[in-house]
Design a protein around this motif. Structure first.
Motif, PDB file in Angstrom:
ATOM      1  N   PHE A   1       0.835  -1.203   0.000  1.00 31.70           N
ATOM      2  CA  PHE A   1       0.000   0.000   0.000  1.00 31.70           C
ATOM      3  C   PHE A   1       0.869   1.252   0.000  1.00 31.70           C
ATOM      4  O   PHE A   1       0.588   2.209  -0.729  1.00 31.70           O
ATOM      5  CB  PHE A   1      -0.944  -0.027   1.193  1.00 31.70           C
ATOM      6  N   LEU A   2       1.926   1.234   0.793  1.00 29.73           N
ATOM      7  CA  LEU A   2       2.837   2.388   0.826  1.00 29.73           C
ATOM      8  C   LEU A   2       3.533   2.598  -0.513  1.00 29.73           C
ATOM      9  O   LEU A   2       3.921   3.721  -0.839  1.00 29.73           O
ATOM     10  CB  LEU A   2       3.877   2.218   1.935  1.00 29.73           C
ATOM     11  N   GLN A   3       3.676   1.537  -1.284  1.00 24.46           N
ATOM     12  CA  GLN A   3       4.298   1.613  -2.602  1.00 24.46           C
ATOM     13  C   GLN A   3       3.258   1.852  -3.707  1.00 24.46           C
ATOM     14  O   GLN A   3       3.529   1.628  -4.882  1.00 24.46           O
ATOM     15  CB  GLN A   3       5.081   0.324  -2.890  1.00 24.46           C
ATOM     16  N   HIS A   4       2.064   2.305  -3.306  1.00 22.18           N
ATOM     17  CA  HIS A   4       0.980   2.636  -4.253  1.00 22.18           C
ATOM     18  C   HIS A   4       0.523   1.431  -5.063  1.00 22.18           C
ATOM     19  O   HIS A   4       0.265   1.530  -6.263  1.00 22.18           O
ATOM     20  CB  HIS A   4       1.396   3.791  -5.171  1.00 22.18           C
ATOM     21  N   GLU A   5       0.417   0.299  -4.374  1.00 21.48           N
ATOM     22  CA  GLU A   5      -0.085  -0.931  -4.978  1.00 21.48           C
ATOM     23  C   GLU A   5      -1.271  -1.441  -4.158  1.00 21.48           C
ATOM     24  O   GLU A   5      -1.201  -2.476  -3.498  1.00 21.48           O
ATOM     25  CB  GLU A   5       1.029  -1.996  -5.026  1.00 21.48           C
ATOM     26  N   PRO A   6      -2.407  -0.706  -4.180  1.00 15.67           N
ATOM     27  CA  PRO A   6      -3.517  -1.081  -3.302  1.00 15.67           C
ATOM     28  C   PRO A   6      -4.188  -2.409  -3.670  1.00 15.67           C
ATOM     29  O   PRO A   6      -4.619  -3.144  -2.784  1.00 15.67           O
ATOM     30  CB  PRO A   6      -4.492   0.088  -3.430  1.00 15.67           C
ATOM     31  N   LYS A   7      -4.284  -2.724  -4.951  1.00 16.31           N
ATOM     32  CA  LYS A   7      -4.969  -3.963  -5.331  1.00 16.31           C
ATOM     33  C   LYS A   7      -4.240  -5.212  -4.830  1.00 16.31           C
ATOM     34  O   LYS A   7      -4.871  -6.096  -4.242  1.00 16.31           O
ATOM     35  CB  LYS A   7      -5.183  -4.018  -6.848  1.00 16.31           C
ATOM     36  N   PRO A   8      -2.924  -5.321  -5.048  1.00 13.81           N
ATOM     37  CA  PRO A   8      -2.232  -6.496  -4.487  1.00 13.81           C
ATOM     38  C   PRO A   8      -2.269  -6.523  -2.957  1.00 13.81           C
ATOM     39  O   PRO A   8      -2.336  -7.595  -2.361  1.00 13.81           O
ATOM     40  CB  PRO A   8      -0.793  -6.352  -4.986  1.00 13.81           C
ATOM     41  N   ALA A   9      -2.277  -5.347  -2.329  1.00 12.14           N
ATOM     42  CA  ALA A   9      -2.367  -5.300  -0.869  1.00 12.14           C
ATOM     43  C   ALA A   9      -3.695  -5.879  -0.405  1.00 12.14           C
ATOM     44  O   ALA A   9      -3.746  -6.691   0.532  1.00 12.14           O
ATOM     45  CB  ALA A   9      -2.199  -3.868  -0.373  1.00 12.14           C
ATOM     46  N   LEU A  10      -4.776  -5.485  -1.068  1.00  9.10           N
ATOM     47  CA  LEU A  10      -6.087  -6.031  -0.713  1.00  9.10           C
ATOM     48  C   LEU A  10      -6.154  -7.531  -0.977  1.00  9.10           C
ATOM     49  O   LEU A  10      -6.774  -8.269  -0.205  1.00  9.10           O
ATOM     50  CB  LEU A  10      -7.195  -5.326  -1.498  1.00  9.10           C
ATOM     51  N   GLN A  11      -5.521  -7.969  -2.039  1.00  9.84           N
ATOM     52  CA  GLN A  11      -5.530  -9.403  -2.361  1.00  9.84           C
ATOM     53  C   GLN A  11      -4.852 -10.201  -1.256  1.00  9.84           C
ATOM     54  O   GLN A  11      -5.326 -11.272  -0.880  1.00  9.84           O
ATOM     55  CB  GLN A  11      -4.844  -9.645  -3.712  1.00  9.84           C
ATOM     56  N   LEU A  12      -3.757  -9.673  -0.720  1.00 11.12           N
ATOM     57  CA  LEU A  12      -3.081 -10.359   0.388  1.00 11.12           C
ATOM     58  C   LEU A  12      -3.968 -10.458   1.628  1.00 11.12           C
ATOM     59  O   LEU A  12      -3.899 -11.428   2.375  1.00 11.12           O
ATOM     60  CB  LEU A  12      -1.804  -9.604   0.778  1.00 11.12           C
ATOM     61  N   LEU A  13      -4.785  -9.440   1.843  1.00 14.75           N
ATOM     62  CA  LEU A  13      -5.610  -9.377   3.048  1.00 14.75           C
ATOM     63  C   LEU A  13      -6.988 -10.016   2.883  1.00 14.75           C
ATOM     64  O   LEU A  13      -7.748 -10.089   3.847  1.00 14.75           O
ATOM     65  CB  LEU A  13      -5.762  -7.919   3.484  1.00 14.75           C
ATOM     66  N   LYS A  14      -7.285 -10.497   1.687  1.00 19.42           N
ATOM     67  CA  LYS A  14      -8.598 -11.089   1.419  1.00 19.42           C
ATOM     68  C   LYS A  14      -8.857 -12.267   2.366  1.00 19.42           C
ATOM     69  O   LYS A  14      -8.012 -13.155   2.504  1.00 19.42           O
ATOM     70  CB  LYS A  14      -8.678 -11.551  -0.033  1.00 19.42           C
ATOM     71  N   ASP A  15     -10.007 -12.230   3.019  1.00 16.77           N
ATOM     72  CA  ASP A  15     -10.426 -13.282   3.953  1.00 16.77           C
ATOM     73  C   ASP A  15      -9.413 -13.534   5.074  1.00 16.77           C
ATOM     74  O   ASP A  15      -9.305 -14.646   5.589  1.00 16.77           O
ATOM     75  CB  ASP A  15     -10.721 -14.589   3.215  1.00 16.77           C
ATOM     76  N   PHE A  16      -8.694 -12.498   5.461  1.00 16.88           N
ATOM     77  CA  PHE A  16      -7.674 -12.623   6.508  1.00 16.88           C
ATOM     78  C   PHE A  16      -8.279 -13.204   7.781  1.00 16.88           C
ATOM     79  O   PHE A  16      -7.702 -14.099   8.399  1.00 16.88           O
ATOM     80  CB  PHE A  16      -7.054 -11.248   6.794  1.00 16.88           C
ATOM     81  N   HIS A  17      -9.461 -12.703   8.163  1.00 12.83           N
ATOM     82  CA  HIS A  17     -10.082 -13.154   9.408  1.00 12.83           C
ATOM     83  C   HIS A  17     -10.509 -14.625   9.352  1.00 12.83           C
ATOM     84  O   HIS A  17     -10.636 -15.274  10.381  1.00 12.83           O
ATOM     85  CB  HIS A  17     -11.282 -12.263   9.767  1.00 12.83           C
ATOM     86  N   LYS A  18     -10.694 -15.145   8.152  1.00 10.62           N
ATOM     87  CA  LYS A  18     -11.033 -16.564   8.003  1.00 10.62           C
ATOM     88  C   LYS A  18      -9.771 -17.422   7.980  1.00 10.62           C
ATOM     89  O   LYS A  18      -9.766 -18.529   8.505  1.00 10.62           O
ATOM     90  CB  LYS A  18     -11.832 -16.795   6.723  1.00 10.62           C
ATOM     91  N   ARG A  19      -8.724 -16.905   7.367  1.00  6.96           N
ATOM     92  CA  ARG A  19      -7.471 -17.659   7.282  1.00  6.96           C
ATOM     93  C   ARG A  19      -6.740 -17.698   8.617  1.00  6.96           C
ATOM     94  O   ARG A  19      -6.071 -18.681   8.931  1.00  6.96           O
ATOM     95  CB  ARG A  19      -6.555 -17.066   6.213  1.00  6.96           C
TER      96      ARG A  19
END
Length: 102
Positions: free
Chosen positions: A12-30
């Protein structure tokens, strides 16, 4: 879990919000028992608000994060972000205060 949040934050700090969100997808389930669930949700909220202007979704993630923590510091941060999100202002961390406590 800590590495996932750290990597997503760096993306996110490197202006890559989409890959950042992909990493965090379903974090609470994983990682349901991780102490990183609330920080991950806070980061998702920041990405949604600051990166995509999705204020309602950001507020929902912040509310979920508030339910996932009993840490007073995180609760203060979440409340700060909720206040900013209600005004649709960029979600920036609270400013540090170096004033002596009285």
């Amino acid at each position: 879990p800590e590495l996932v949040v750290a990597c997503a934050d760096l993306l996110f700090l490197q202006h890559e919000p989409k890959p950042a969100l992909q990493l965090l997808k379903d974090f609470h389930k994983r990682f349901p028992d991780s102490e990183q669930v609330a920080p991950a949700c806070i980061l998702v909220a920041r990405i949604l608000a600051n990166g995509f202007g999705q204020w309602d979704k950001a507020r929902n993630f912040l509310r979920f994060a508030a339910q996932q923590t009993d840490d007073p510091g995180l609760t203060t941060t979440i409340n700060h972000y909720l206040e900013l999100a209600s005004r649709q202002e960029p979600l920036k961390p609270p400013r540090a205060s170096f004033a002596p406590e009285e």
